[in-house]
Scaffold this motif. Structure first.
Motif, PDB file in Angstrom:
ATOM      1  N   ILE A   7      37.542  45.183  34.089  1.00 57.34           N
ATOM      2  CA  ILE A   7      36.716  44.349  33.208  1.00 57.34           C
ATOM      3  C   ILE A   7      37.056  42.864  33.392  1.00 57.34           C
ATOM      4  O   ILE A   7      36.767  42.043  32.541  1.00 57.34           O
ATOM      5  N   ARG A   8      37.681  42.553  34.522  1.00 60.30           N
ATOM      6  CA  ARG A   8      38.005  41.165  34.887  1.00 60.30           C
ATOM      7  C   ARG A   8      38.786  40.451  33.782  1.00 60.30           C
ATOM      8  O   ARG A   8      38.475  39.320  33.421  1.00 60.30           O
ATOM      9  N   SER A   9      39.820  41.125  33.267  1.00 61.58           N
ATOM     10  CA  SER A   9      40.580  40.585  32.146  1.00 61.58           C
ATOM     11  C   SER A   9      42.087  40.599  32.363  1.00 61.58           C
ATOM     12  O   SER A   9      42.850  40.599  31.402  1.00 61.58           O
ATOM     13  N   VAL A  18      36.832  40.210  21.211  1.00 61.93           N
ATOM     14  CA  VAL A  18      37.548  41.489  21.221  1.00 61.93           C
ATOM     15  C   VAL A  18      36.564  42.646  21.347  1.00 61.93           C
ATOM     16  O   VAL A  18      36.736  43.541  22.180  1.00 61.93           O
ATOM     17  N   LEU A  19      35.518  42.632  20.552  1.00 67.93           N
ATOM     18  CA  LEU A  19      34.535  43.720  20.593  1.00 67.93           C
ATOM     19  C   LEU A  19      33.848  43.787  21.956  1.00 67.93           C
ATOM     20  O   LEU A  19      33.585  44.876  22.470  1.00 67.93           O
ATOM     21  N   GLN A  20      33.600  42.633  22.554  1.00 63.58           N
ATOM     22  CA  GLN A  20      32.996  42.595  23.897  1.00 63.58           C
ATOM     23  C   GLN A  20      33.931  43.260  24.922  1.00 63.58           C
ATOM     24  O   GLN A  20      33.492  44.072  25.735  1.00 63.58           O
ATOM     25  N   LYS A  21      35.215  42.939  24.845  1.00 65.77           N
ATOM     26  CA  LYS A  21      36.194  43.534  25.772  1.00 65.77           C
ATOM     27  C   LYS A  21      36.309  45.044  25.553  1.00 65.77           C
ATOM     28  O   LYS A  21      36.380  45.813  26.514  1.00 65.77           O
ATOM     29  N   GLN A  31      33.360  46.722  27.067  1.00 70.18           N
ATOM     30  CA  GLN A  31      33.496  46.762  28.529  1.00 70.18           C
ATOM     31  C   GLN A  31      34.426  47.889  28.958  1.00 70.18           C
ATOM     32  O   GLN A  31      34.150  48.586  29.947  1.00 70.18           O
ATOM     33  N   LEU A  32      35.518  48.085  28.222  1.00 69.55           N
ATOM     34  CA  LEU A  32      36.423  49.196  28.536  1.00 69.55           C
ATOM     35  C   LEU A  32      35.702  50.538  28.414  1.00 69.55           C
ATOM     36  O   LEU A  32      35.872  51.419  29.253  1.00 69.55           O
ATOM     37  N   VAL A  33      34.868  50.680  27.375  1.00 68.48           N
ATOM     38  CA  VAL A  33      34.102  51.913  27.192  1.00 68.48           C
ATOM     39  C   VAL A  33      33.122  52.089  28.348  1.00 68.48           C
ATOM     40  O   VAL A  33      33.017  53.170  28.935  1.00 68.48           O
ATOM     41  N   SER A  34      32.416  51.016  28.722  1.00 66.63           N
ATOM     42  CA  SER A  34      31.405  51.114  29.784  1.00 66.63           C
ATOM     43  C   SER A  34      32.029  51.464  31.135  1.00 66.63           C
ATOM     44  O   SER A  34      31.394  52.107  31.960  1.00 66.63           O
ATOM     45  N   TYR A  74      37.210  53.522  20.589  1.00 64.58           N
ATOM     46  CA  TYR A  74      36.488  52.266  20.356  1.00 64.58           C
ATOM     47  C   TYR A  74      36.195  52.106  18.863  1.00 64.58           C
ATOM     48  O   TYR A  74      36.407  51.043  18.296  1.00 64.58           O
ATOM     49  N   LEU A  75      35.731  53.184  18.230  1.00 64.62           N
ATOM     50  CA  LEU A  75      35.402  53.116  16.808  1.00 64.62           C
ATOM     51  C   LEU A  75      36.639  52.833  15.958  1.00 64.62           C
ATOM     52  O   LEU A  75      36.566  52.105  14.969  1.00 64.62           O
ATOM     53  N   LEU A  76      37.777  53.384  16.346  1.00 67.37           N
ATOM     54  CA  LEU A  76      39.030  53.107  15.617  1.00 67.37           C
ATOM     55  C   LEU A  76      39.409  51.622  15.722  1.00 67.37           C
ATOM     56  O   LEU A  76      39.747  50.989  14.730  1.00 67.37           O
TER      57      LEU A  76
END
Length: 159
Positions: free
Chosen positions: A19-21, A132-135, A138-141, A150-152
């Motif tokens: 995710i380029r992070s 944070v939500l965007q990252k 991206q991890l989910v995708s 993700y929901l937690l």
């Protein structure tokens, strides 16, 4: 200001690279180490297989964001991660591998995953909720974080 010691596994390096992070590791107030076996797995073997993320991961070693430590006598990277964490007195390991996480817990070593890195930076004021939500999305995708987890995290960020 106490600097944390942590050991990173290839699973976290690959997740952040996808995710380029990888740059977030440099934002942590921490000395980050990995055993040679992790570098070999994430960089050397990845480059041999022409994985783009391996070339990105190599850069964090070149910049000394993550420092390699030799741990001798271990058959695989997971064993070397656990041994290095014990040897240097690491506060925790950064790992997304379920099997390694369980083994670490069995050895009383704390574990944090890629998502925890973003959450930590959020708590420190280095990232905002949207970032944070965007990252996390991206991890989910990239199939590096489950929708359940993700929901937690999402509920923790929304507080």
């Amino acid at each position: 200001n106490c600097v944390l010691k942590m050991v990173v596994d290839s699973s976290t390096l690959v997740s952040l690279a996808k995710i380029r992070s990888l740059g977030v590791l440099d934002q942590l107030n921490a000395d980050i180490f990995c055993p040679f076996e992790v570098k070999k797995e994430a960089v050397d073997e990845g480059m041999a297989r022409h994985f783009d993320d391996a070339f990105e991961i190599q850069k964090i070693f070149e910049k000394n964001v993550v420092r390699v430590k030799e741990i001798y006598g271990h058959a695989n990277a997971d064993e070397a991660v656990l041994e290095l964490a014990k040897k240097i007195g690491a506060e925790f390991i950064l790992c997304n591998d379920v099997g390694l996480s369980r083994r670490a817990a069995g050895s009383n070593i704390k574990v944090k995953g890629s998502a925890d890195v973003f959450f930590e930076l959020y708590r420190n004021g280095d990232l905002n909720k949207r970032e944070v939500l965007q990252k996390l999305k991206q991890l989910v995708s990239k199939k590096r974080l489950s929708a359940k987890n993700y929901l937690l995290y999402f509920s923790g960020v929304k507080k």
